[in-house]
Design a protein around this motif. Structure first.
Motif, PDB file in Angstrom:
ATOM      1  N   ASP A 191       0.829  -1.188   0.000  1.00  0.00           N
ATOM      2  CA  ASP A 191       0.000   0.000   0.000  1.00  0.00           C
ATOM      3  C   ASP A 191       0.874   1.253   0.000  1.00  0.00           C
ATOM      4  O   ASP A 191       1.822   1.346   0.779  1.00  0.00           O
ATOM      5  N   PRO A 192       0.577   2.218  -0.858  1.00  0.00           N
ATOM      6  CA  PRO A 192       1.401   3.438  -0.898  1.00  0.00           C
ATOM      7  C   PRO A 192       1.418   4.205   0.419  1.00  0.00           C
ATOM      8  O   PRO A 192       2.358   4.973   0.673  1.00  0.00           O
ATOM      9  N   SER A 193       0.388   4.020   1.247  1.00  0.00           N
ATOM     10  CA  SER A 193       0.368   4.733   2.532  1.00  0.00           C
ATOM     11  C   SER A 193       1.246   4.075   3.584  1.00  0.00           C
ATOM     12  O   SER A 193       1.428   4.643   4.669  1.00  0.00           O
ATOM     13  N   TRP A 194       1.769   2.894   3.299  1.00  0.00           N
ATOM     14  CA  TRP A 194       2.663   2.228   4.242  1.00  0.00           C
ATOM     15  C   TRP A 194       4.096   2.667   3.979  1.00  0.00           C
ATOM     16  O   TRP A 194       4.602   2.469   2.856  1.00  0.00           O
ATOM     17  N   PRO A 195       4.776   3.215   4.969  1.00  0.00           N
ATOM     18  CA  PRO A 195       6.183   3.580   4.758  1.00  0.00           C
ATOM     19  C   PRO A 195       7.033   2.336   4.493  1.00  0.00           C
ATOM     20  O   PRO A 195       6.858   1.301   5.123  1.00  0.00           O
ATOM     21  N   ARG A 196       7.920   2.456   3.543  1.00  0.00           N
ATOM     22  CA  ARG A 196       8.853   1.365   3.270  1.00  0.00           C
ATOM     23  C   ARG A 196       9.992   1.391   4.283  1.00  0.00           C
ATOM     24  O   ARG A 196      10.132   2.342   5.053  1.00  0.00           O
ATOM     25  N   PHE A 197      10.769   0.329   4.280  1.00  0.00           N
ATOM     26  CA  PHE A 197      11.860   0.206   5.235  1.00  0.00           C
ATOM     27  C   PHE A 197      12.841   1.359   5.025  1.00  0.00           C
ATOM     28  O   PHE A 197      13.395   1.534   3.935  1.00  0.00           O
ATOM     29  N   ARG A 198      13.068   2.129   6.063  1.00  0.00           N
ATOM     30  CA  ARG A 198      13.873   3.340   5.963  1.00  0.00           C
ATOM     31  C   ARG A 198      15.348   3.051   6.196  1.00  0.00           C
ATOM     32  O   ARG A 198      15.717   2.014   6.750  1.00  0.00           O
TER      33      ARG A 198
ATOM     34  N   ALA B 246      18.326  -1.933  12.951  1.00  0.00           N
ATOM     35  CA  ALA B 246      18.375  -3.400  12.940  1.00  0.00           C
ATOM     36  C   ALA B 246      19.798  -3.890  13.179  1.00  0.00           C
ATOM     37  O   ALA B 246      20.018  -4.874  13.914  1.00  0.00           O
ATOM     38  N   GLY B 247      20.780  -3.223  12.586  1.00  0.00           N
ATOM     39  CA  GLY B 247      22.175  -3.611  12.818  1.00  0.00           C
ATOM     40  C   GLY B 247      22.587  -3.413  14.263  1.00  0.00           C
ATOM     41  O   GLY B 247      23.286  -4.262  14.847  1.00  0.00           O
ATOM     42  N   LEU B 248      22.152  -2.304  14.870  1.00  0.00           N
ATOM     43  CA  LEU B 248      22.478  -2.059  16.281  1.00  0.00           C
ATOM     44  C   LEU B 248      21.803  -3.077  17.193  1.00  0.00           C
ATOM     45  O   LEU B 248      22.413  -3.535  18.177  1.00  0.00           O
ATOM     46  N   PHE B 249      20.576  -3.422  16.894  1.00  0.00           N
ATOM     47  CA  PHE B 249      19.882  -4.423  17.710  1.00  0.00           C
ATOM     48  C   PHE B 249      20.606  -5.761  17.652  1.00  0.00           C
ATOM     49  O   PHE B 249      20.792  -6.432  18.680  1.00  0.00           O
ATOM     50  N   ALA B 250      20.999  -6.174  16.451  1.00  0.00           N
ATOM     51  CA  ALA B 250      21.698  -7.457  16.308  1.00  0.00           C
ATOM     52  C   ALA B 250      23.033  -7.433  17.029  1.00  0.00           C
ATOM     53  O   ALA B 250      23.413  -8.415  17.703  1.00  0.00           O
TER      54      ALA B 250
ATOM     55  N   MET C 106      12.764  -7.634   5.899  1.00  0.00           N
ATOM     56  CA  MET C 106      13.482  -6.652   6.716  1.00  0.00           C
ATOM     57  C   MET C 106      12.719  -6.323   7.997  1.00  0.00           C
ATOM     58  O   MET C 106      13.321  -6.116   9.058  1.00  0.00           O
ATOM     59  N   ILE C 107      11.389  -6.266   7.909  1.00  0.00           N
ATOM     60  CA  ILE C 107      10.600  -6.048   9.129  1.00  0.00           C
ATOM     61  C   ILE C 107      10.794  -7.205  10.095  1.00  0.00           C
ATOM     62  O   ILE C 107      10.935  -7.006  11.325  1.00  0.00           O
ATOM     63  N   ASP C 108      10.824  -8.433   9.581  1.00  0.00           N
ATOM     64  CA  ASP C 108      11.052  -9.601  10.433  1.00  0.00           C
ATOM     65  C   ASP C 108      12.409  -9.535  11.113  1.00  0.00           C
ATOM     66  O   ASP C 108      12.527  -9.789  12.323  1.00  0.00           O
TER      67      ASP C 108
ATOM     68  N   THR D   4       6.340  -6.846  20.691  1.00  0.00           N
ATOM     69  CA  THR D   4       7.303  -6.595  19.621  1.00  0.00           C
ATOM     70  C   THR D   4       6.767  -7.029  18.263  1.00  0.00           C
ATOM     71  O   THR D   4       6.856  -6.294  17.270  1.00  0.00           O
ATOM     72  N   GLY D   5       6.209  -8.237  18.195  1.00  0.00           N
ATOM     73  CA  GLY D   5       5.750  -8.772  16.917  1.00  0.00           C
ATOM     74  C   GLY D   5       4.578  -8.025  16.324  1.00  0.00           C
ATOM     75  O   GLY D   5       4.484  -7.858  15.100  1.00  0.00           O
ATOM     76  N   PHE D   6       3.667  -7.568  17.167  1.00  0.00           N
ATOM     77  CA  PHE D   6       2.524  -6.805  16.673  1.00  0.00           C
ATOM     78  C   PHE D   6       2.808  -5.307  16.622  1.00  0.00           C
ATOM     79  O   PHE D   6       2.369  -4.617  15.700  1.00  0.00           O
ATOM     80  N   GLY D   7       3.509  -4.812  17.641  1.00  0.00           N
ATOM     81  CA  GLY D   7       3.673  -3.370  17.774  1.00  0.00           C
ATOM     82  C   GLY D   7       4.628  -2.755  16.771  1.00  0.00           C
ATOM     83  O   GLY D   7       4.327  -1.713  16.174  1.00  0.00           O
ATOM     84  N   LEU D   8       5.795  -3.368  16.573  1.00  0.00           N
ATOM     85  CA  LEU D   8       6.787  -2.744  15.696  1.00  0.00           C
ATOM     86  C   LEU D   8       6.306  -2.638  14.250  1.00  0.00           C
ATOM     87  O   LEU D   8       6.419  -1.562  13.645  1.00  0.00           O
ATOM     88  N   PRO D   9       5.761  -3.687  13.625  1.00  0.00           N
ATOM     89  CA  PRO D   9       5.266  -3.522  12.248  1.00  0.00           C
ATOM     90  C   PRO D   9       4.149  -2.492  12.140  1.00  0.00           C
ATOM     91  O   PRO D   9       4.091  -1.718  11.177  1.00  0.00           O
ATOM     92  N   TRP D  10       3.248  -2.483  13.113  1.00  0.00           N
ATOM     93  CA  TRP D  10       2.152  -1.523  13.059  1.00  0.00           C
ATOM     94  C   TRP D  10       2.657  -0.095  13.248  1.00  0.00           C
ATOM     95  O   TRP D  10       2.239   0.815  12.517  1.00  0.00           O
ATOM     96  N   LEU D  11       3.552   0.103  14.190  1.00  0.00           N
ATOM     97  CA  LEU D  11       4.024   1.452  14.494  1.00  0.00           C
ATOM     98  C   LEU D  11       4.829   2.051  13.353  1.00  0.00           C
ATOM     99  O   LEU D  11       4.695   3.237  13.033  1.00  0.00           O
ATOM    100  N   LEU D  12       5.665   1.248  12.705  1.00  0.00           N
ATOM    101  CA  LEU D  12       6.578   1.775  11.697  1.00  0.00           C
ATOM    102  C   LEU D  12       6.086   1.620  10.268  1.00  0.00           C
ATOM    103  O   LEU D  12       6.583   2.317   9.377  1.00  0.00           O
ATOM    104  N   HIS D  13       5.114   0.718  10.029  1.00  0.00           N
ATOM    105  CA  HIS D  13       4.752   0.450   8.637  1.00  0.00           C
ATOM    106  C   HIS D  13       3.252   0.369   8.392  1.00  0.00           C
ATOM    107  O   HIS D  13       2.731   1.084   7.526  1.00  0.00           O
TER     108      HIS D  13
END
Length: 350
Positions: free
Chosen positions: A88-95, A102-106, A185-187, A305-314
């Motif tokens: 969907d165009p209204s969903w932000p893509r991975f920035r 993601a690199g810092l988390f890993a 990438m979201i995963d 984490t699994g529900f919140g992060l995808p919804w909040l960012l995308h």
């Protein structure tokens, strides 16, 4: 003599009249027969008209049957097409910032493995954990090991299923490499965040695992679960948090993207993943790897984490892709002006 002549004259007249009347009678008979034939022909014509009318009625009924047959064949044409897998165009893509995050988390998750355990920091057992352990823990050592290995296997299947959805379903099945990349990438970002949080909390709290009573004697002779810092990483359950993170991710993707065609198949995938996550958390308790509070906390963190992060960012604010893909076609109304030598035409699509 006169009577004889008169008789002869009368006889001649009668004979002449008779001769003249025979053809006339025959003509009348022929005329009558012709009338009968004409009447019969009219009757045949009328019957032919009735037959033709019946044939027309049968043809009309056949036409109605054909129309009904066409109506019966129409539903497959009116069947809604399979929803397209689109971002969907209204969903932000991975920035770019998310790649860095993601690199810092890993990196943080790997760094927490070096946190030294503090023996005796958290050894107390509350009443809830004690009662749950007594009720759920498997008594047989062999069966506890089997339950532990089953939790490892089930968690591996869940995380691999995320890769299957991204690579095989979205990319190979639907031919949407861009959507597959966003999902993958979201995963990775969510799993890395969960691992970093779990590593920090488990390393800093240093809660001893439930099976600590079996860890005695020289360490090199103890069971592998008693060796190293693993023995002091009970809170909170990393298996539980990772499993529920994977389940939350799967539900988030299938709720917004028709990976399996939309509807019941995607809902079933979400329900199955949540059930598998609950099984992983339960196996960690019955195998005596974690207390019940460890598993419950892990489930809460993973779900958030699994529900919140995808919804909040995308996915926040965007409509499901299956709905947004069909809406323009259902409600599209356009009027176009086509120029012509003497004016023009208005062409509309409704």
């Amino acid at each position: 003599m006169r009577r004889t002549a008169a008789s002869r004259l009368a006889s001649g007249v009668l004979a002449a009249a008779a001769l003249l009347g025979v053809p006339e009678a025959r003509a009348d008979d022929v005329t009558a027969r012709s009338g009968k034939v004409a009447a019969r022909a009219s009757d045949v014509t009328a019957r032919s008209g009735e037959v033709a009318a019946r044939a027309g009625d049968a043809a009309a009924r056949g036409g109605m049957a054909a129309a009904h047959g066409g109506d019966a064949a129409a539903p497959p044409e009116r069947t809604a097409p399979r929803p397209e897998l689109t971002w969907d165009p209204s969903w932000p893509r991975f920035r770019a910032s998310e790649y860095v995050a993601a690199g810092l988390f890993a990196a943080t998750a790997f760094a927490t493995l070096a946190i030294p355990p503090v023996e005796g920091r958290w050894r107390g057992v509350n009443g809830f954990d004690g009662a749950a352990r007594d009720a759920l823990r498997i008594r047989s050592d062999r069966q506890r090991e089997m339950a532990r290995d089953a939790s490892d296997l089930l968690l591996t299947l869940m995380t691999n299923h995320l890769a299957v959805d991204a690579l095989l379903v979205a990319w190979w099945g639907h031919g949407r490499g861009g959507v597959a990349w966003e999902i993958a990438m979201i995963d990775i970002e969510a799993l890395a965040l969960n691992a970093a949080v779990n590593g920090l909390v488990a390393g800093l709290t240093s809660r001893e695992r439930p099976y600590r009573a079996a860890c005695f004697g020289p360490e090199e002779e103890q069971d592998r679960d008693c060796r190293g810092s693993k023995r002091y990483r009970s809170f909170f359950s990393g298996h539980s948090s990772t499993a529920f993170t994977a389940a939350g991710l799967m539900c988030s993707h299938h709720a917004h993207l028709p990976l399996y065609g939309g509807g019941a198949p995607d809902a079933l995938a979400c329900a199955a993943s949540l059930g598998a996550a609950a099984a992983v958390a339960t196996l960690r308790v019955v195998s005596d790897q974690h207390f019940a509070s460890d598993a419950l906390t892990g489930a809460a963190v993973g779900t958030l984490t699994g529900f919140g992060l995808p919804w909040l960012l995308h996915y926040r604010g965007g409509a499901p892709a299956s709905t947004s893909a069909r809406a323009p076609r259902e409600a599209a109304v356009s009027i176009t002006f086509v120029p012509a030598p003497l004016g023009g035409y208005l062409v509309g699509r409704f």
